[in-house]
Motif scaffolding. Sequence first.
Motif, PDB file in Angstrom:
ATOM      1  N   LYS A  18       0.779  -1.243   0.073  1.00 39.41           N
ATOM      2  CA  LYS A  18      -0.058  -0.107  -0.017  1.00 39.41           C
ATOM      3  C   LYS A  18       0.900   1.393   0.248  1.00 39.41           C
ATOM      4  O   LYS A  18       0.624   2.263  -0.604  1.00 39.41           O
ATOM      5  CB  LYS A  18      -0.748  -0.005   1.278  1.00 39.41           C
ATOM      6  N   LEU A  19       1.899   1.148   0.762  1.00 40.93           N
ATOM      7  CA  LEU A  19       2.932   2.445   0.946  1.00 40.93           C
ATOM      8  C   LEU A  19       3.356   2.561  -0.523  1.00 40.93           C
ATOM      9  O   LEU A  19       3.615   3.755  -1.089  1.00 40.93           O
ATOM     10  CB  LEU A  19       3.852   2.166   1.866  1.00 40.93           C
ATOM     11  N   SER A  20       3.961   1.536  -0.999  1.00 46.03           N
ATOM     12  CA  SER A  20       4.864   1.526  -2.281  1.00 46.03           C
ATOM     13  C   SER A  20       3.737   2.255  -3.598  1.00 46.03           C
ATOM     14  O   SER A  20       3.976   3.161  -4.259  1.00 46.03           O
ATOM     15  CB  SER A  20       5.457   0.480  -3.031  1.00 46.03           C
ATOM     16  N   ASP A  21       2.207   1.752  -3.295  1.00 47.05           N
ATOM     17  CA  ASP A  21       1.466   2.485  -4.386  1.00 47.05           C
ATOM     18  C   ASP A  21       1.151   3.925  -4.002  1.00 47.05           C
ATOM     19  O   ASP A  21       1.001   4.607  -4.928  1.00 47.05           O
ATOM     20  CB  ASP A  21      -0.112   1.654  -4.153  1.00 47.05           C
ATOM     21  N   GLU A  22       1.242   4.256  -2.766  1.00 46.10           N
ATOM     22  CA  GLU A  22       0.865   5.680  -2.378  1.00 46.10           C
ATOM     23  C   GLU A  22       1.910   6.395  -3.085  1.00 46.10           C
ATOM     24  O   GLU A  22       2.021   7.686  -3.300  1.00 46.10           O
ATOM     25  CB  GLU A  22       0.576   5.814  -1.076  1.00 46.10           C
ATOM     26  N   LEU A  23       3.148   5.903  -2.921  1.00 49.90           N
ATOM     27  CA  LEU A  23       4.633   6.885  -3.118  1.00 49.90           C
ATOM     28  C   LEU A  23       4.525   6.843  -4.634  1.00 49.90           C
ATOM     29  O   LEU A  23       4.828   8.346  -5.019  1.00 49.90           O
ATOM     30  CB  LEU A  23       5.762   6.072  -2.725  1.00 49.90           C
ATOM     31  N   GLU A  24       4.182   5.976  -5.303  1.00 52.71           N
ATOM     32  CA  GLU A  24       4.187   5.841  -6.874  1.00 52.71           C
ATOM     33  C   GLU A  24       3.088   6.871  -7.306  1.00 52.71           C
ATOM     34  O   GLU A  24       3.253   8.009  -8.461  1.00 52.71           O
ATOM     35  CB  GLU A  24       3.771   4.571  -7.585  1.00 52.71           C
ATOM     36  N   ALA A  25       1.892   7.060  -6.759  1.00 58.50           N
ATOM     37  CA  ALA A  25       0.851   7.792  -7.007  1.00 58.50           C
ATOM     38  C   ALA A  25       1.209   9.254  -6.857  1.00 58.50           C
ATOM     39  O   ALA A  25       0.915  10.363  -7.398  1.00 58.50           O
ATOM     40  CB  ALA A  25      -0.496   7.628  -6.358  1.00 58.50           C
ATOM     41  N   THR A  61       7.376  14.774  -9.783  1.00 66.13           N
ATOM     42  CA  THR A  61       8.713  14.369  -9.707  1.00 66.13           C
ATOM     43  C   THR A  61       8.947  12.898  -9.949  1.00 66.13           C
ATOM     44  O   THR A  61       7.949  12.152  -9.874  1.00 66.13           O
ATOM     45  CB  THR A  61       9.457  14.627  -8.078  1.00 66.13           C
ATOM     46  N   PRO A  62      10.038  12.384 -10.852  1.00 65.78           N
ATOM     47  CA  PRO A  62      10.038  11.159 -11.279  1.00 65.78           C
ATOM     48  C   PRO A  62      10.391  10.081 -10.227  1.00 65.78           C
ATOM     49  O   PRO A  62      10.055   8.837 -10.422  1.00 65.78           O
ATOM     50  CB  PRO A  62      11.199  11.111 -12.423  1.00 65.78           C
ATOM     51  N   LEU A  63      10.860  10.723  -9.006  1.00 63.50           N
ATOM     52  CA  LEU A  63      11.105   9.641  -7.989  1.00 63.50           C
ATOM     53  C   LEU A  63      11.001  10.354  -6.692  1.00 63.50           C
ATOM     54  O   LEU A  63      10.990  11.335  -6.219  1.00 63.50           O
ATOM     55  CB  LEU A  63      12.768   9.620  -8.125  1.00 63.50           C
ATOM     56  N   ILE A  64      10.193   9.451  -5.801  1.00 62.51           N
ATOM     57  CA  ILE A  64       9.895   9.673  -4.297  1.00 62.51           C
ATOM     58  C   ILE A  64      10.312   8.480  -3.690  1.00 62.51           C
ATOM     59  O   ILE A  64       9.967   7.616  -3.775  1.00 62.51           O
ATOM     60  CB  ILE A  64       8.338  10.191  -4.106  1.00 62.51           C
ATOM     61  N   VAL A  65      10.947   8.633  -2.520  1.00 62.27           N
ATOM     62  CA  VAL A  65      11.497   7.837  -1.571  1.00 62.27           C
ATOM     63  C   VAL A  65      10.899   8.157  -0.112  1.00 62.27           C
ATOM     64  O   VAL A  65      10.892   9.355  -0.022  1.00 62.27           O
ATOM     65  CB  VAL A  65      13.017   7.523  -1.481  1.00 62.27           C
ATOM     66  N   SER A  66      10.756   7.310   0.636  1.00 63.01           N
ATOM     67  CA  SER A  66      10.266   7.440   2.045  1.00 63.01           C
ATOM     68  C   SER A  66      11.179   7.948   3.006  1.00 63.01           C
ATOM     69  O   SER A  66      12.536   7.757   2.606  1.00 63.01           O
ATOM     70  CB  SER A  66       9.508   6.084   2.548  1.00 63.01           C
ATOM     71  N   GLY A  67      11.008   8.333   4.179  1.00 61.09           N
ATOM     72  CA  GLY A  67      12.289   8.900   4.952  1.00 61.09           C
ATOM     73  C   GLY A  67      12.954   7.740   5.373  1.00 61.09           C
ATOM     74  O   GLY A  67      14.201   7.705   5.696  1.00 61.09           O
ATOM     75  N   TRP A  68      12.463   6.489   5.602  1.00 58.78           N
ATOM     76  CA  TRP A  68      13.077   5.074   5.937  1.00 58.78           C
ATOM     77  C   TRP A  68      14.324   4.928   4.934  1.00 58.78           C
ATOM     78  O   TRP A  68      15.398   4.610   5.276  1.00 58.78           O
ATOM     79  CB  TRP A  68      12.297   4.017   5.901  1.00 58.78           C
ATOM     80  N   VAL A  69      14.057   5.260   3.622  1.00 59.94           N
ATOM     81  CA  VAL A  69      15.127   4.814   2.563  1.00 59.94           C
ATOM     82  C   VAL A  69      16.138   5.959   2.531  1.00 59.94           C
ATOM     83  O   VAL A  69      17.144   5.906   2.539  1.00 59.94           O
ATOM     84  CB  VAL A  69      14.594   4.879   0.985  1.00 59.94           C
ATOM     85  N   TYR A  70      15.501   7.151   2.778  1.00 56.95           N
ATOM     86  CA  TYR A  70      16.412   8.431   2.966  1.00 56.95           C
ATOM     87  C   TYR A  70      17.540   8.267   4.096  1.00 56.95           C
ATOM     88  O   TYR A  70      18.930   8.426   3.997  1.00 56.95           O
ATOM     89  CB  TYR A  70      15.814   9.653   3.116  1.00 56.95           C
TER      90      TYR A  70
END
Length: 95
Positions: free
Chosen positions: A22-29, A36-45
């Motif tokens: 669900k989180l990855s779907d929301e990030l893609e949307a 922007t072509p890329l969004i990452v969560s704070g966890w990845v950052y």
Amino acid sequence: AIEGAIGSDFKIDVSYLSPNVKLSDELEASTKMFGTPLIVSGWVYDLVCPEIQEKCRQLDTVKIPGSSGKFRLYTCDIDYNLVEVEPENRKILDQ
């Protein structure tokens, strides 16, 4: 997380539903919303090296429906056309 057969007597699909999907779907949307072509969560950052963090900027802190807590969203401000891809990985991208 839910794992197993989902559907009716006429059609059954095997699926895996988890908060991470669900989180990855929301990030893609969100890429469309933020333009922007890329969004990452704070966890990845938090996992990337400081040199990469310097090239990132925080877009927002959001609450995603159905999840607990807030999520920091980041993007990386680089020209993706200038990123070199190793020849062995180029074959994968060209498929």
